[in-house]
Design a protein around this motif. Structure first.
Motif, mmCIF file in Angstrom:
data_model
loop_
_atom_site.group_PDB
_atom_site.id
_atom_site.type_symbol
_atom_site.label_atom_id
_atom_site.label_comp_id
_atom_site.label_asym_id
_atom_site.label_seq_id
_atom_site.Cartn_x
_atom_site.Cartn_y
_atom_site.Cartn_z
ATOM 1 N N THR A 241 10.440 26.943 -19.914
ATOM 2 C CA THR A 241 9.889 26.151 -21.015
ATOM 3 C C THR A 241 9.516 24.760 -20.512
ATOM 4 O O THR A 241 8.440 24.225 -20.830
ATOM 5 C CB THR A 241 10.930 26.002 -22.142
ATOM 6 N N GLU A 242 10.417 24.172 -19.717
ATOM 7 C CA GLU A 242 10.150 22.832 -19.202
ATOM 8 C C GLU A 242 8.928 22.812 -18.293
ATOM 9 O O GLU A 242 8.139 21.874 -18.311
ATOM 10 C CB GLU A 242 11.388 22.311 -18.452
ATOM 11 N N LEU A 243 8.783 23.884 -17.501
ATOM 12 C CA LEU A 243 7.627 23.991 -16.620
ATOM 13 C C LEU A 243 6.335 24.015 -17.428
ATOM 14 O O LEU A 243 5.379 23.297 -17.120
ATOM 15 C CB LEU A 243 7.752 25.264 -15.761
ATOM 16 N N ASP A 244 6.335 24.846 -18.488
ATOM 17 C CA ASP A 244 5.160 24.931 -19.347
ATOM 18 C C ASP A 244 4.805 23.570 -19.927
ATOM 19 O O ASP A 244 3.642 23.150 -19.917
ATOM 20 C CB ASP A 244 5.408 25.922 -20.499
ATOM 21 N N ASP A 245 5.839 22.881 -20.439
ATOM 22 C CA ASP A 245 5.627 21.552 -21.024
ATOM 23 C C ASP A 245 5.021 20.601 -20.005
ATOM 24 O O ASP A 245 4.077 19.863 -20.305
ATOM 25 C CB ASP A 245 6.956 20.963 -21.527
ATOM 26 N N ALA A 246 5.580 20.626 -18.780
ATOM 27 C CA ALA A 246 5.128 19.716 -17.734
ATOM 28 C C ALA A 246 3.661 19.966 -17.402
ATOM 29 O O ALA A 246 2.879 19.040 -17.219
ATOM 30 C CB ALA A 246 6.004 19.881 -16.494
ATOM 31 N N ILE A 247 3.287 21.280 -17.326
ATOM 32 C CA ILE A 247 1.900 21.611 -17.008
ATOM 33 C C ILE A 247 0.967 21.142 -18.131
ATOM 34 O O ILE A 247 -0.078 20.536 -17.878
ATOM 35 C CB ILE A 247 1.730 23.120 -16.761
ATOM 36 N N LYS A 248 1.400 21.405 -19.371
ATOM 37 C CA LYS A 248 0.585 21.023 -20.519
ATOM 38 C C LYS A 248 0.322 19.523 -20.550
ATOM 39 O O LYS A 248 -0.776 19.071 -20.844
ATOM 40 C CB LYS A 248 1.269 21.441 -21.830
ATOM 41 N N SER A 249 1.396 18.744 -20.248
ATOM 42 C CA SER A 249 1.221 17.283 -20.305
ATOM 43 C C SER A 249 0.819 16.726 -18.936
ATOM 44 O O SER A 249 0.955 15.527 -18.688
ATOM 45 C CB SER A 249 2.492 16.627 -20.837
ATOM 46 N N GLU A 250 0.385 17.608 -18.033
ATOM 47 C CA GLU A 250 -0.168 17.236 -16.727
ATOM 48 C C GLU A 250 0.782 16.403 -15.885
ATOM 49 O O GLU A 250 0.368 15.509 -15.144
ATOM 50 C CB GLU A 250 -1.521 16.533 -16.905
ATOM 51 N N ARG A 251 2.117 16.703 -15.987
ATOM 52 C CA ARG A 251 3.090 16.042 -15.104
ATOM 53 C C ARG A 251 3.320 16.971 -13.906
ATOM 54 O O ARG A 251 4.292 17.712 -13.853
ATOM 55 C CB ARG A 251 4.404 15.795 -15.844
ATOM 56 N N TYR A 252 2.369 16.937 -12.952
ATOM 57 C CA TYR A 252 2.400 17.950 -11.897
ATOM 58 C C TYR A 252 3.553 17.794 -10.923
ATOM 59 O O TYR A 252 4.032 18.771 -10.357
ATOM 60 C CB TYR A 252 1.054 17.989 -11.166
ATOM 61 N N GLU A 253 4.020 16.556 -10.722
ATOM 62 C CA GLU A 253 5.169 16.368 -9.827
ATOM 63 C C GLU A 253 6.407 17.056 -10.397
ATOM 64 O O GLU A 253 7.124 17.764 -9.696
ATOM 65 C CB GLU A 253 5.448 14.876 -9.644
ATOM 66 N N ASP A 254 6.624 16.825 -11.722
ATOM 67 C CA ASP A 254 7.753 17.482 -12.399
ATOM 68 C C ASP A 254 7.591 18.992 -12.338
ATOM 69 O O ASP A 254 8.543 19.739 -12.058
ATOM 70 C CB ASP A 254 7.816 17.064 -13.881
ATOM 71 N N ALA A 255 6.357 19.470 -12.578
ATOM 72 C CA ALA A 255 6.087 20.906 -12.590
ATOM 73 C C ALA A 255 6.488 21.527 -11.261
ATOM 74 O O ALA A 255 7.129 22.588 -11.218
ATOM 75 C CB ALA A 255 4.624 21.170 -12.889
ATOM 76 N N ALA A 256 6.149 20.867 -10.156
ATOM 77 C CA ALA A 256 6.481 21.389 -8.831
ATOM 78 C C ALA A 256 7.992 21.484 -8.664
ATOM 79 O O ALA A 256 8.524 22.445 -8.095
ATOM 80 C CB ALA A 256 5.879 20.489 -7.751
ATOM 81 N N LYS A 257 8.695 20.471 -9.202
ATOM 82 C CA LYS A 257 10.163 20.448 -9.112
ATOM 83 C C LYS A 257 10.762 21.647 -9.875
ATOM 84 O O LYS A 257 11.626 22.359 -9.379
ATOM 85 C CB LYS A 257 10.690 19.127 -9.706
ATOM 86 N N PHE A 258 10.234 21.862 -11.100
ATOM 87 C CA PHE A 258 10.734 22.985 -11.929
ATOM 88 C C PHE A 258 10.449 24.323 -11.251
ATOM 89 O O PHE A 258 11.275 25.227 -11.247
ATOM 90 C CB PHE A 258 10.095 22.955 -13.329
#
Lengths: 169, 364
Positions: free
Chosen positions: A135-152
């Protein structure tokens, strides 16, 4: 005898009287003949006084509000009263008020001290964690936080390894 | 060779293959665990589709475990009434399962001492049988099987209440351990009532073997733990073990006392029982149980060779109504026909017995 004993389950005259000691407490049950038969008192192979006590102790109005239904399976206190059995695992939470006073009479203690299904619990923890990370990954991608997305994404693959799940992507 | 219901029921049962039993007073030990899947209604509440789904999940997991990999999966609805009755008489499935709706099944191993019932009162009833007095071994076996199943299945479990079961009387460990005990001397001495009361006070329950009246036919009693919550599995098993040991001791004392106080009573009872079994022509199942019980006691006190005990233990089961019908090859028998066939079978078995020797009886 001025007033003959009444059956604990219906109001007929009781002719079957049972006494059993469970955990140093004396339990007495009085039954009429047809209830005794129906509850299997005459058949020692299938008879459990604990079952019967459970039903008898339910017979006075249940302490839980009568409108209470189990969200998972729709069971009502009435269903429990009739069968002495629950509808699903969730019922134990739904009807905890009803259950608690009974457990003392029924068992040696009220808390489980035995085996724990460790593998199953571990698996559940990992699955819950995975679900949260996804869920957090999806949120990160949606809000374009790509650094966080990579971490998740990294964390997800670690948890998958630990849980022994192969990625389905 | 694949296992079929007929091959299963025509081979001797665990109980009847009681070679060199370590303790003749205990016929059989049994442990069962009640388990349920999380997020599914219990079988009594579930609709047909859910019962079917639970069956598929459970049977897949059960057939993966080592003891049951080559086991026989039997769907209850595919069994005829006689096959159901025989499996019940063998203690391989419960009466409740034999009467259940669709979606119920049992997986039974080749040695007929491990069985898992699916969609009985709970999703899973895991059972291990052992001949003789082997409570701790039975626990080790069933504990390993349960752990193997838990690898595959998500059990309904609460940290506080333990394993969640359909009936709260099984809550916690879900464990019921029991022993079938042969207690003829305590019955003859009229001490059984006292024993039952004492055992009840210790939180254990006494039942008859086949539920034919509380004066259990054949003097065989099933003794098991009453409570399942608030005590660990090991504690339950250890407590039952010590209760059983003390009952065995009382039974052996009662035998010694009987032989000392009334030296003619036991040889007389055993001799008469042997006479009827060898020469009777109409014997009901409860009479058969009582007579066999006396001859078994005769073996224990040395009137017959030890090797005869195995035969008697087999006959305890084979004298049951379902087994007589199965042996006759007929679809139906009236009860008097059954009693005659039973007597015929017993006569031919007892013709092979040695003549009882009543000289200076020794215990054990």
């Amino acid at each position: 005898m001025a007033s003959p004993l009444k059956c604990d389950l219906c109001s007929n005259q009781a002719t079957v009287h049972l006494t059993q000691i469970v955990n140093h407490k004396v339990h007495k049950v009085d039954l009429c003949e047809s209830c005794a038969q129906a509850k299997g008192v005459t058949d020692p192979s299938g008879f459990s006084l604990a079952d019967l006590l459970l039903k008898a102790s339910l017979n006075p109005e249940p302490s839980a509000p009568s409108g209470l239904n189990c969200k998972q399976c729709g069971y009502t206190p009435d269903d429990f009263k009739k069968s002495g059995r629950f509808g699903c695992p969730q019922c134990y939470e739904t009807f905890s008020n009803l259950l608690e006073p009974m457990l003392n009479n029924m068992h040696k203690g009220t808390a489980h001290t035995g085996k724990i299904p460790e593998r199953a619990l571990e698996r559940k923890t990992l699955h819950d964690r995975l679900h949260k990370l996804e869920t957090e990954l999806d949120d990160a991608i949606k809000s374009e936080r790509y650094e966080d997305a990579a971490k998740f994404r990294d964390e997800i693959s670690q948890v998958r390894d630990a849980a022994g799940i192969t990625p389905t992507l | 060779m694949s296992l079929t219901v007929d091959s299963l029921i025509s081979s001797p049962a665990e109980l009847t293959d009681n070679r060199a039993s370590n303790c003749a007073v205990v016929l059989m030990t049994r442990i069962r665990l009640a388990r349920n899947l999380a997020n599914h209604s219990f079988p009594g509440r579930a609709n047909e589709a859910e019962r079917q789904e639970v069956l598929e999940i459970c049977q897949g997991a059960v057939l993966k475990t080592r003891p049951l990999k080559r086991g026989l999966l039997v769907a209850v609805k595919e069994l005829n009434p006689l096959q159901r009755q025989i499996l019940v008489e063998r203690h391989l499935i419960s009466r409740e399962l034999s009467e259940s709706k669709s979606g119920s099944a049992a997986v039974i191993n080749k040695d007929r001492n491990v069985s898992v019932m699916i969609n009985e009162e709970d999703h899973l009833r895991i059972q291990v049988l052992r001949n003789g007095f082997q409570l701790k071994k039975a626990w080790t076996t069933i504990n390993n099987l349960d752990s193997a199943l838990e690898k595959e299945l998500d059990y309904a479990f609460s940290a506080e209440l333990g394993y969640l079961t359909a009936c709260p009387t099984n809550l916690g460990t879900g464990l019921r351990a029991s022993a079938m005990m042969h207690l003829p001397a305590l019955v003859i001495a009229g001490q059984m009532e006292k024993v039952v009361r004492a055992v009840n006070q210790l939180g254990m329950v006494v039942r008859g073997l086949f539920g034919e009246g509380s004066d259990a036919s054949g003097s065989i009693f099933q003794i098991s733990n009453q409570t399942t919550l608030g005590e660990s599995e090991k504690d339950i098993v250890n407590r039952l073990q010590s209760v059983l040991e003390s009952i065995v001791e009382h039974e052996l004392n009662a035998r010694a006392k009987l032989l000392e106080d009334e030296p003619a009573k036991l040889p007389d009872k055993v001799g008469r029982a042997f006479g009827i079994l060898s020469h009777g022509h109409v014997i009901s199942s409860s009479e058969a149980m009582n007579l066999l019980s006396l001859v078994r006691l005769g073996v224990d006190v040395g009137y017959f060779p030890e090797s005869h005990r195995v035969t008697i233990d087999r006959l305890f089961i084979e004298a049951q109504p379902g087994h007589i019908l199965f042996g006759s090859g007929k679809a139906e028998l009236k009860s008097d026909e059954r009693d005659r066939l039973r007597a015929d079978g017993l006569r031919s078995e007892f013709a092979k017995f040695s003549t009882p020797g009543y000289q200076s009886p020794g215990l054990n």
